[in-house]
Design a protein around this motif. Structure first.
Motif, PDB file in Angstrom:
ATOM      1  N   TYR A  78     -84.859  28.547 -11.346  1.00 66.42           N
ATOM      2  CA  TYR A  78     -85.261  28.526  -9.938  1.00 66.42           C
ATOM      3  C   TYR A  78     -86.102  29.754  -9.624  1.00 66.42           C
ATOM      4  CZ  TYR A  78     -82.116  24.664  -8.798  1.00 66.42           C
ATOM      5  OH  TYR A  78     -81.503  23.442  -8.730  1.00 66.42           O
TER       6      TYR A  78
ATOM      7  N   GLN B  74     -87.309  31.853  -6.251  1.00 66.00           N
ATOM      8  CA  GLN B  74     -86.985  31.998  -4.834  1.00 66.00           C
ATOM      9  C   GLN B  74     -88.169  32.557  -4.076  1.00 66.00           C
ATOM     10  OE1 GLN B  74     -83.793  30.973  -3.835  1.00 66.00           O
ATOM     11  NE2 GLN B  74     -84.659  31.028  -1.761  1.00 66.00           N
TER      12      GLN B  74
ATOM     13  N   ARG C  24     -87.304  27.497  -2.245  1.00 67.68           N
ATOM     14  CA  ARG C  24     -87.234  27.837  -3.663  1.00 67.68           C
ATOM     15  C   ARG C  24     -87.896  26.715  -4.459  1.00 67.68           C
ATOM     16  NH1 ARG C  24     -81.002  26.705  -5.725  1.00 67.68           N
ATOM     17  NH2 ARG C  24     -80.875  24.534  -5.021  1.00 67.68           N
TER      18      ARG C  24
END
Length: 369
Positions: free
Chosen positions: A174, A176, A182
């Motif tokens: 992921y 952010q 995200r």
């Protein structure tokens, strides 16, 4: 070339089955790699068939780029510009219409950077790499595909200055962006660059002046060679993917053997899927078979139209099912059997084929004009 459209159409139908599974089997989501211990053999087979889709499509993207270049007066320059513009377009498409089709969230909380993103970035990479001599491009492609698993142990934390770049290239993770957004790098890019480069390198096999028997022999032996390489590496069980182990019965052991890693695509994953894809491409060289499977060619002639259409149709069908029957599998609506998923996929393929064929004909007329 009907064989290319046929192969595209085939993997589009397999993709449809996989996306029907993802839509109506939310209560039985499979991890990555597929959980051999808990997934039913039928469900595992659906997912295994779907593994063909991304590598075949990325390979054919490179091949189609070479064919485009072969028809232009300034071939490489025209192809490079085309790949660059189309690659950027696909990245934007992934971030907008494709993501909205999956989530129906506006504004989105998570952007899923999936196959269209990977194809778009691969096209951007190929727009630069196609200037290399063919031998050098093949060597680079093989080095990327065969060697990237050496980097599997490199993991960078979110605070590392190269984390974003590494997450895009090789580490599924992921990213952010502030508190409200995200992104998930679902398709790490690096191996796909090798696959699209191999597609470009295979282009001369399909040149107008190329011998059809020679092309067919190359497709056959390349496919068999890739599958042979997969079997040797898989039996050695030391490199190119996560190790497999004997299971409680023969079926589970076979599932473990073919449980290859897609994110990012391992060396064994690429050998298995491209091997099958090349053999299918050889099979589809048959004019008689091409005539019988012509409806599949229409799906392959307008793949992006079909891709977007089926995503929105599936999402609307799911919302309609929830509205009509409510949830029946915990917090989601879903069907109980893989057979139902297959039946829905066949029905959808039949329903979506005519509008896709009509769009393909429109594309052909515009190209002729």
């Amino acid at each position: 070339l009907s064989s290319i459209d046929l192969l595209r159409g085939t993997v589009m139908v397999l993709m449809l089955l996989d996306h029907v599974r993802e839509t109506f089997f939310l209560h039985m989501q499979m991890g990555d790699p597929v959980d051999v211990a808990t997934a039913s053999p039928a469900l595992f087979a659906c997912r295994l068939l779907a593994h063909l889709c991304a590598p075949v499509f990325v390979f054919l993207t490179g091949l189609s780029a070479w064919l485009y270049a072969s028809r232009q007066p300034d071939g490489r320059r025209a192809a490079s510009a085309f790949l660059f513009k189309r690659g950027l377009f696909l990245v934007v498409l992934e971030l907008t219409l494709v993501n909205f089709a999956w989530t129906f969230e506006l504004p989105p909380q998570t952007l899923y950077l999936q196959v269209i993103w990977a194809i778009g970035l691969s096209m951007l990479a190929l727009s630069a790499l196609l200037w290399l001599p063919r031998a050098a491009l093949i060597a680079l492609a093989i080095a990327i595909i065969a060697g990237h698993n050496l980097l599997d142990g490199v993991r960078l934390g979110a605070d590392h200055p190269l984390h974003t770049l590494w997450a895009v290239l090789h580490q599924r993770d992921y990213l952010q962006f502030g508190d409200a957004l995200r992104a998930r790098t679902s398709y790490p890019l690096l191996p796909w660059i090798g696959v699209i480069a191999l597609g470009w390198a295979a282009g001369p096999w399909f040149a107008r002046e190329a011998s059809a028997p020679g092309r067919q022999a190359r497709l056959l032996w390349s496919g068999l060679g890739a599958l042979g390489g997969f079997l040797l590496l898989r039996m050695a069980n030391v490199y190119g993917d996560t190790a497999w182990a004997l299971q409680a019965d023969t079926t589970r052991t076979l599932m473990a053997f073919f449980n290859v890693t897609k994110y990012p695509p391992s060396l064994q994953f690429v050998l298995l899927t491209l091997g099958v894809g090349l053999l299918l491409l050889r099979l589809y060289e048959s004019p008689a078979l091409a005539r019988r499977l012509q409806p599949l060619s229409a799906l392959g002639a307008a793949p992006m139209f079909f891709y977007l259409l089926h995503l929105y149709v599936l999402k609307l069908l799911y919302l309609a099912a929830v509205a009509l029957w409510g949830t029946n599998q915990g917090a989601v609506f879903g069907f109980d059997s893989v057979a139902t998923l297959v039946a829905i996929s066949i029905a959808l393929a039949v329903v979506l084929q005519p509008p896709t064929a009509a769009f393909a004909r429109l594309k052909a007329r515009r190209r002729e004009d």
